[in-house]
Write a protein that holds these residues in place. Sequence first.
Motif, PDB file in Angstrom:
ATOM      1  N   LEU A   1       0.827  -1.214   0.000  1.00 16.60           N
ATOM      2  CA  LEU A   1       0.000   0.000   0.000  1.00 16.60           C
ATOM      3  C   LEU A   1       0.862   1.265   0.000  1.00 16.60           C
ATOM      4  N   GLN A   2       1.997   1.199   0.724  1.00 16.28           N
ATOM      5  CA  GLN A   2       2.865   2.378   0.785  1.00 16.28           C
ATOM      6  C   GLN A   2       3.597   2.600  -0.549  1.00 16.28           C
ATOM      7  N   LYS A   3       3.818   1.510  -1.269  1.00 16.04           N
ATOM      8  CA  LYS A   3       4.468   1.632  -2.580  1.00 16.04           C
ATOM      9  C   LYS A   3       3.524   2.273  -3.603  1.00 16.04           C
ATOM     10  N   ASN A   4       2.231   2.023  -3.413  1.00 19.93           N
ATOM     11  CA  ASN A   4       1.233   2.540  -4.364  1.00 19.93           C
ATOM     12  C   ASN A   4       0.284   3.502  -3.648  1.00 19.93           C
ATOM     13  N   PRO A   5       0.748   4.699  -3.315  1.00 21.62           N
ATOM     14  CA  PRO A   5      -0.092   5.638  -2.558  1.00 21.62           C
ATOM     15  C   PRO A   5      -1.326   6.052  -3.369  1.00 21.62           C
ATOM     16  N   SER A   6      -2.378   6.414  -2.666  1.00 22.85           N
ATOM     17  CA  SER A   6      -3.636   6.785  -3.321  1.00 22.85           C
ATOM     18  C   SER A   6      -4.128   8.095  -2.716  1.00 22.85           C
ATOM     19  N   ALA A   7      -4.879   8.845  -3.509  1.00 23.21           N
ATOM     20  CA  ALA A   7      -5.442  10.113  -3.030  1.00 23.21           C
ATOM     21  C   ALA A   7      -6.678   9.873  -2.182  1.00 23.21           C
ATOM     22  N   ASP A   8      -7.189   8.642  -2.253  1.00 24.17           N
ATOM     23  CA  ASP A   8      -8.408   8.297  -1.493  1.00 24.17           C
ATOM     24  C   ASP A   8      -8.108   8.333   0.015  1.00 24.17           C
ATOM     25  N   PRO A   9      -8.829   9.170   0.788  1.00 24.81           N
ATOM     26  CA  PRO A   9      -8.567   9.252   2.243  1.00 24.81           C
ATOM     27  C   PRO A   9      -8.823   7.919   2.955  1.00 24.81           C
ATOM     28  N   GLU A  10      -9.779   7.125   2.421  1.00 22.63           N
ATOM     29  CA  GLU A  10     -10.065   5.806   3.017  1.00 22.63           C
ATOM     30  C   GLU A  10      -8.827   4.905   2.924  1.00 22.63           C
ATOM     31  N   HIS A  11      -8.157   5.027   1.807  1.00 25.83           N
ATOM     32  CA  HIS A  11      -6.938   4.239   1.562  1.00 25.83           C
ATOM     33  C   HIS A  11      -5.877   4.604   2.596  1.00 25.83           C
ATOM     34  N   ALA A  12      -5.695   5.902   2.812  1.00 26.95           N
ATOM     35  CA  ALA A  12      -4.690   6.372   3.772  1.00 26.95           C
ATOM     36  C   ALA A  12      -5.038   5.897   5.191  1.00 26.95           C
ATOM     37  N   ARG A  13      -6.344   5.953   5.546  1.00 28.14           N
ATOM     38  CA  ARG A  13      -6.764   5.515   6.895  1.00 28.14           C
ATOM     39  C   ARG A  13      -6.512   4.012   7.082  1.00 28.14           C
ATOM     40  N   GLY A  14      -6.765   3.274   5.984  1.00 28.52           N
ATOM     41  CA  GLY A  14      -6.527   1.819   6.023  1.00 28.52           C
ATOM     42  C   GLY A  14      -5.062   1.506   6.296  1.00 28.52           C
ATOM     43  N   VAL A  15      -4.187   2.248   5.629  1.00 30.36           N
ATOM     44  CA  VAL A  15      -2.742   2.036   5.847  1.00 30.36           C
ATOM     45  C   VAL A  15      -2.383   2.381   7.290  1.00 30.36           C
ATOM     46  N   GLU A  16      -2.923   3.483   7.785  1.00 31.18           N
ATOM     47  CA  GLU A  16      -2.642   3.924   9.174  1.00 31.18           C
ATOM     48  C   GLU A  16      -3.068   2.851  10.179  1.00 31.18           C
ATOM     49  N   THR A  17      -4.257   2.283   9.924  1.00 30.64           N
ATOM     50  CA  THR A  17      -4.778   1.241  10.839  1.00 30.64           C
ATOM     51  C   THR A  17      -3.841   0.034  10.862  1.00 30.64           C
ATOM     52  N   LEU A  18      -3.402  -0.326   9.664  1.00 32.87           N
ATOM     53  CA  LEU A  18      -2.507  -1.489   9.592  1.00 32.87           C
ATOM     54  C   LEU A  18      -1.178  -1.215  10.298  1.00 32.87           C
ATOM     55  N   VAL A  19      -0.658  -0.023  10.083  1.00 34.02           N
ATOM     56  CA  VAL A  19       0.611   0.337  10.744  1.00 34.02           C
ATOM     57  C   VAL A  19       0.428   0.334  12.256  1.00 34.02           C
ATOM     58  N   HIS A  20      -0.739   0.861  12.708  1.00 35.46           N
ATOM     59  CA  HIS A  20      -1.020   0.896  14.155  1.00 35.46           C
ATOM     60  C   HIS A  20      -1.088  -0.525  14.727  1.00 35.46           C
ATOM     61  N   MET A  21      -1.714  -1.407  13.943  1.00 37.90           N
ATOM     62  CA  MET A  21      -1.828  -2.801  14.404  1.00 37.90           C
ATOM     63  C   MET A  21      -0.452  -3.404  14.695  1.00 37.90           C
ATOM     64  N   LEU A  22       0.481  -3.114  13.846  1.00 29.46           N
ATOM     65  CA  LEU A  22       1.828  -3.679  14.028  1.00 29.46           C
ATOM     66  C   LEU A  22       2.594  -2.957  15.134  1.00 29.46           C
ATOM     67  N   SER A  23       2.521  -1.567  15.078  1.00 28.45           N
ATOM     68  CA  SER A  23       3.327  -0.804  16.041  1.00 28.45           C
ATOM     69  C   SER A  23       2.805  -0.961  17.464  1.00 28.45           C
ATOM     70  N   ALA A  24       1.485  -1.193  17.605  1.00 26.95           N
ATOM     71  CA  ALA A  24       0.924  -1.342  18.957  1.00 26.95           C
ATOM     72  C   ALA A  24       1.319  -2.690  19.565  1.00 26.95           C
ATOM     73  N   GLY A  25       1.992  -3.502  18.793  1.00 25.73           N
ATOM     74  CA  GLY A  25       2.501  -4.767  19.326  1.00 25.73           C
ATOM     75  C   GLY A  25       1.413  -5.758  19.673  1.00 25.73           C
ATOM     76  N   ARG A  26       0.283  -5.649  18.915  1.00 27.52           N
ATOM     77  CA  ARG A  26      -0.818  -6.581  19.215  1.00 27.52           C
ATOM     78  C   ARG A  26      -0.397  -8.036  19.016  1.00 27.52           C
ATOM     79  N   SER A  27       0.372  -8.251  17.934  1.00 24.97           N
ATOM     80  CA  SER A  27       0.773  -9.631  17.676  1.00 24.97           C
ATOM     81  C   SER A  27       1.722 -10.121  18.768  1.00 24.97           C
ATOM     82  N   THR A  28       2.581  -9.190  19.256  1.00 18.27           N
ATOM     83  CA  THR A  28       3.497  -9.567  20.346  1.00 18.27           C
ATOM     84  C   THR A  28       2.704  -9.905  21.598  1.00 18.27           C
TER      85      THR A  28
END
Lengths: 130, 243
Positions: free
Chosen positions: B112-139
């Motif tokens: 998603l980061q390689k193919n950025p989009s002007a769609d705000p929904e797209h940007a929010r989706g990427v943010e959510t995914l990044v948050h999922m990883l950075s918040a250490g949920r899987s850890t």
Amino acid sequence: MASLKFLVVDDSLTMRRIVLNTLKTIGFNNILEAADGKDAMAKLLSEGADFLITDWNMPEMNGLELTRWVRATPQFSGMPILMVTTRGNKEDVIDAMKVRVNNYIVKPFTAQGLKDKIDLILKATEIKAS
Amino acid sequence: MATTSPPQPQDPTAAKPAGETGLLSQFVHALSGLLPMLDHIKATIEESSGKIPKASSQLHSVTQATESATVEILNALDDMTQNVGTAERGLQRLAAIILETAGDVRDAIGLLQKNPSADPEHARGVETLVHMLSAGRSTEAQQIVETVTGVLATTRDSSMNIAMALQVQDITSQQIASVTHMIESVRLELTHMLGQFRGEATGGPAKQAEPTHFDTDAQYTPTAERQDQADMIIQQWTSESHG
């Protein structure tokens, strides 16, 4: 190793179950049971086994008599034998060694204790065989 | 039932006729007093020896009942161990899925980061995914899996310890068998005495109880002391080249 066939001989159903469950936990699942020495003789002759775990005090034929028979029977004479008994006196242990059990466990034993003895016997018999 | 008090021997000195006839009379008199006493002793022995088979049978029932209960406990422990094994395998698979999912999310963010989009929904989706990883949920999820795996391992060890402690049933049953054998020996002695009372005895010793198949010295001592002693004897025996 996991395919080794064990024969567990004890007149106490409780003890047979405990030894059987412990063997399964260790990873041995091929296990036969016998309630006394005579029953064990019949099972050995009909189904065979690779490793014998026997109690001492049993009706009909005790563990010492069974061990003597196994050692005197050519097809089973080299079979590893572990004696598991409540008898812990020096004379008892020596009597068991005289009839050539491979090792000896005094009840009550631990799962680790049983595993260690089996490992020890298998290692020793492998060395002898090689 | 011999519940009355034993008859007392009559006083042989109560009457003292003179001469041999007198002595004989005293003797017969004394014997006539002893006979009811002997009858009383005989009745008591009969009563006591009659109770022994019931006592032996009750002890045998105790052994059977404890064995039956112990096997039920062992069955339950066996089920528990199998369930723990199933749960452990499930957790292992869960841990693998968590790792795989984290890897998939990481890959998706990369795409998603390689193919950025002007769609705000797209940007929010990427943010959510990044948050999922950075918040250490899987850890965190992996830590929970590890904790539960540890609890299951402890449960399996505890159930194994309970199973091993149930060896006490075999050991106490041997102690009970030893007592039953002693009781049987007493019964045979009493039967022998009764035979003598009835004049049936051959004059030989009492019959011996049947040969035994239990250890009279069986003891429940869950320490390494007796095993260590046995190991030492085996070591000595082996080093003396008997083996």
